[in-house]
Design a protein around this motif. Structure first.
Motif, short mmCIF file in Angstrom:
data_model
loop_
_atom_site.label_atom_id
_atom_site.label_comp_id
_atom_site.label_asym_id
_atom_site.label_seq_id
_atom_site.Cartn_x
_atom_site.Cartn_y
_atom_site.Cartn_z
N LEU A 109 63.00 58.79 76.45
CA LEU A 109 62.58 60.10 75.87
C LEU A 109 62.86 60.11 74.45
O LEU A 109 63.83 59.52 73.87
CB LEU A 109 63.15 61.30 76.74
N ARG A 110 61.89 60.45 73.67
CA ARG A 110 62.25 60.69 72.17
C ARG A 110 63.16 62.20 72.03
O ARG A 110 63.11 62.89 73.12
CB ARG A 110 60.86 60.85 71.47
N PRO A 111 63.65 62.61 70.98
CA PRO A 111 64.57 63.50 70.93
C PRO A 111 63.60 65.10 70.92
O PRO A 111 64.39 65.88 71.63
CB PRO A 111 65.06 63.62 69.34
N GLN A 112 62.41 64.85 70.72
CA GLN A 112 61.54 66.07 70.81
C GLN A 112 61.17 66.52 72.35
O GLN A 112 60.67 67.56 72.57
CB GLN A 112 60.50 66.27 69.77
N ASP A 113 61.26 65.46 73.20
CA ASP A 113 60.62 65.58 74.63
C ASP A 113 61.43 66.28 75.22
O ASP A 113 62.80 66.43 75.33
CB ASP A 113 60.57 64.05 75.12
N MET A 114 60.82 67.17 76.46
CA MET A 114 61.50 67.93 77.44
C MET A 114 61.44 67.53 78.71
O MET A 114 60.40 66.96 79.08
CB MET A 114 60.88 69.45 77.21
N GLU A 187 54.90 66.37 70.86
CA GLU A 187 56.08 66.56 72.07
C GLU A 187 55.29 66.04 73.34
O GLU A 187 54.22 66.23 73.47
CB GLU A 187 56.52 67.73 71.99
N ALA A 188 56.50 65.75 74.30
CA ALA A 188 55.84 65.46 75.59
C ALA A 188 56.68 65.96 76.57
O ALA A 188 57.96 66.15 76.05
CB ALA A 188 55.50 64.14 75.62
N VAL A 189 56.49 66.13 77.89
CA VAL A 189 57.37 66.45 78.89
C VAL A 189 57.40 65.57 80.17
O VAL A 189 56.27 64.93 80.25
CB VAL A 189 56.97 67.93 79.50
N ILE A 190 58.55 65.50 80.51
CA ILE A 190 58.72 64.57 82.00
C ILE A 190 59.28 65.43 82.91
O ILE A 190 60.29 66.18 82.80
CB ILE A 190 59.69 63.47 81.67
N ALA A 191 58.82 65.47 84.17
CA ALA A 191 59.10 66.03 85.33
C ALA A 191 59.56 65.09 86.32
O ALA A 191 58.79 64.54 86.75
CB ALA A 191 58.13 66.92 85.71
N TYR A 192 61.10 65.27 86.75
CA TYR A 192 61.32 64.38 87.75
C TYR A 192 61.22 65.02 89.36
O TYR A 192 61.48 66.34 89.59
CB TYR A 192 62.77 64.18 87.65
N PHE A 193 61.04 64.13 90.28
CA PHE A 193 60.99 64.89 91.72
C PHE A 193 60.94 63.33 92.50
O PHE A 193 61.05 62.38 92.06
CB PHE A 193 59.61 65.43 91.83
N TYR A 263 61.83 51.96 81.33
CA TYR A 263 61.77 52.20 79.94
C TYR A 263 60.36 52.16 79.35
O TYR A 263 60.07 52.78 78.79
CB TYR A 263 62.87 51.32 79.17
N ALA A 264 59.89 50.63 79.43
CA ALA A 264 58.45 50.55 79.03
C ALA A 264 57.58 51.28 79.53
O ALA A 264 56.58 51.79 78.74
CB ALA A 264 58.07 49.01 79.12
N VAL A 265 57.39 51.59 80.69
CA VAL A 265 56.17 52.20 81.35
C VAL A 265 56.57 53.61 81.14
O VAL A 265 55.59 54.38 80.79
CB VAL A 265 56.15 52.00 82.89
N THR A 266 57.68 54.23 81.00
CA THR A 266 57.95 55.72 80.77
C THR A 266 57.68 55.99 79.26
O THR A 266 57.02 56.99 78.87
CB THR A 266 59.29 56.12 81.14
N ARG A 267 58.24 54.88 78.39
CA ARG A 267 57.84 55.43 76.77
C ARG A 267 56.38 55.32 76.64
O ARG A 267 55.76 56.09 75.79
CB ARG A 267 58.56 54.21 76.11
N ALA A 268 55.71 54.25 77.11
CA ALA A 268 54.13 54.28 76.95
C ALA A 268 53.41 55.65 77.31
O ALA A 268 52.45 56.20 76.81
CB ALA A 268 53.50 53.09 77.60
#
Length: 394
Positions: A109-114, A187-193, A263-268
């Protein structure tokens, strides 16, 4: 990487495409993206199913930082489990076995991501720089979590299964409407489940809305093989990541016990989202080594040999093997990390035991910003009830 770092050093760089060979699982395993084998062998780069090539370019210190994250998080999680068993927490949802999925994605995640978590993302919370005691206040019944979601770009824990995916989708749609996509600074968003949540209507509705509105979101499914006590084959007839194609956006499966590939897959995927390329679903193929929560008994629905097979794929052991083979770390380093993790866990225990019990009537304090006659009436009823007991000090 030091605690609280959000990937602004080399780890903050975009995953660099390179030529390389594809990597699938071993015989009987599903095809997935893998950069670090269970034996600690490093794979230079991997071609994903859509032709994307994944790799990472970390310094030695950053590799050591990832190992430190994994060890500390596991130790803190073990301490929380022990606290629950001793009656100091009401319940606990352990992340044991899922450390790489959480550290890899959290550091991507980058600092601006939620981020929008479930109730198990203690590793992601740690990577966002939040004091690890915060979720323990929730599970002790002292507060609702306590951190500021806007400050840390990490939403509150969500207990209702799958509800956070709709919250995340709405937030991501708002990012687009505010014009905060289309650049490297977007910005980008990630949702965990979890895998079980994919059967929830909320999750499928989130897929529909995010696809139709091209929302900048990554759906990160930690497939730990069991939805409480239901095995994966009772959730789906196809691999989970393939479900996204029916909603019109790409999906990819990554070795969730491989912190580098995660890390690589999520960052991309996050970078694609921030540049306006819409949602992606990531299935982090991992395993829940312990119980679903401390109210669960996994021995009732799975066999010991299955657990042993997954122990051979332990996310921490493979990073340690890699560090040793590459002579990036020595015994003094590993001993130092173990001691650091021990001290952090002891501090966590002491602070949990020192938490004051809240007064019962504070339950009503923050229900509405400007008060409510209905809530006030409920407060008065509870106060009268408590006053009926001799020595009440509510």
């Amino acid at each position: 990487m030091a605690k609280g770092d959000r990937g602004t050093t080399t780890r903050g760089k975009r995953a660099t495409p390179r030529a390389g060979r594809s990597r699938s699982g071993r015989a009987g395993d599903p095809e997935l993206v893998q950069l670090l084998t269970p034996e600690g062998e490093r794979i230079d780069s991997v071609t994903g199913p859509d032709g994307t090539e994944y790799t990472v370019d970390f310094t030695d210190e950053e590799y050591r930082g990832l190992y430190r994250d994994l060890v500390v998080i596991r130790k803190l999680d073990a301490e929380a489990t022990a606290l629950q068993r001793q009656g100091e927490l009401g319940i606990w949802a352990s992340l044991l076995g899922q450390e790489a999925a959480q550290v890899g994605s959290g550091r991507a995640l980058r600092p601006q991501d939620m981020a929008f978590p479930t109730y198990r993302e203690h590793g992601v919370l740690y990577c966002r720089g939040i004091d690890p005691i915060m979720p323990l206040g929730l599970f002790r019944g002292v507060d609702q979590g306590g951190w500021d979601p806007n400050e840390f770009k990490f939403n509150m824990y969500t207990i209702v299964i799958g509800a956070q995916t709709l919250h995340a989708t709405g937030y991501a749609m708002g990012i687009t409407m505010d014009g905060k996509t289309g650049t490297d600074d977007g910005e980008a968003v990630i949702a965990y489940f979890g895998d079980g949540a994919t059967s929830q209507g909320d999750v499928n509705e989130a897929f529909v809305w995010s696809s139709v509105f091209n929302a900048p979101i990554v759906f990160f499914c930690q497939n730990n093989q069991y939805a409480i006590s239901e095995p994966l084959e009772r959730q789906t007839r196809i691999p989970l990541y393939q479900r996204s194609s029916g909603f019109g956006f790409p999906g990819i499966r990554v070795d969730g016990n491989d912190v580098l590939a995660t890390y690589a897959v999520t960052r991309a995927a996050l970078d694609n989202a921030r540049h306006g390329q819409g949602p992606t679903m990531i299935e982090a193929y991992t395993y829940r080594m312990g119980a679903h929560t401390t109210t669960d008994d996994p021995t009732r629905y799975r066999i010991a040999s299955e657990v042993e097979a997954w122990q051979a794929k332990d996310p921490i052991a493979r990073v340690r093997a890699f560090l040793e083979k590459q002579q990036i770390a020595d015994e003094a380093f590993f001993a130092g990390v173990d001691e650091e993790a021990k001290q952090e866990s002891l501090s966590l225990r002491e602070r949990v035991l020192a938490m004051p019990d809240p007064q019962p009537l504070t339950l009503f304090d923050h229900v509405h910003a400007e008060g409510s006659p209905e809530v006030d009436a409920q407060r008065d009823q509870l106060a009268a009830y408590l006053d009926s007991f001799e020595g009440s000090t509510h």
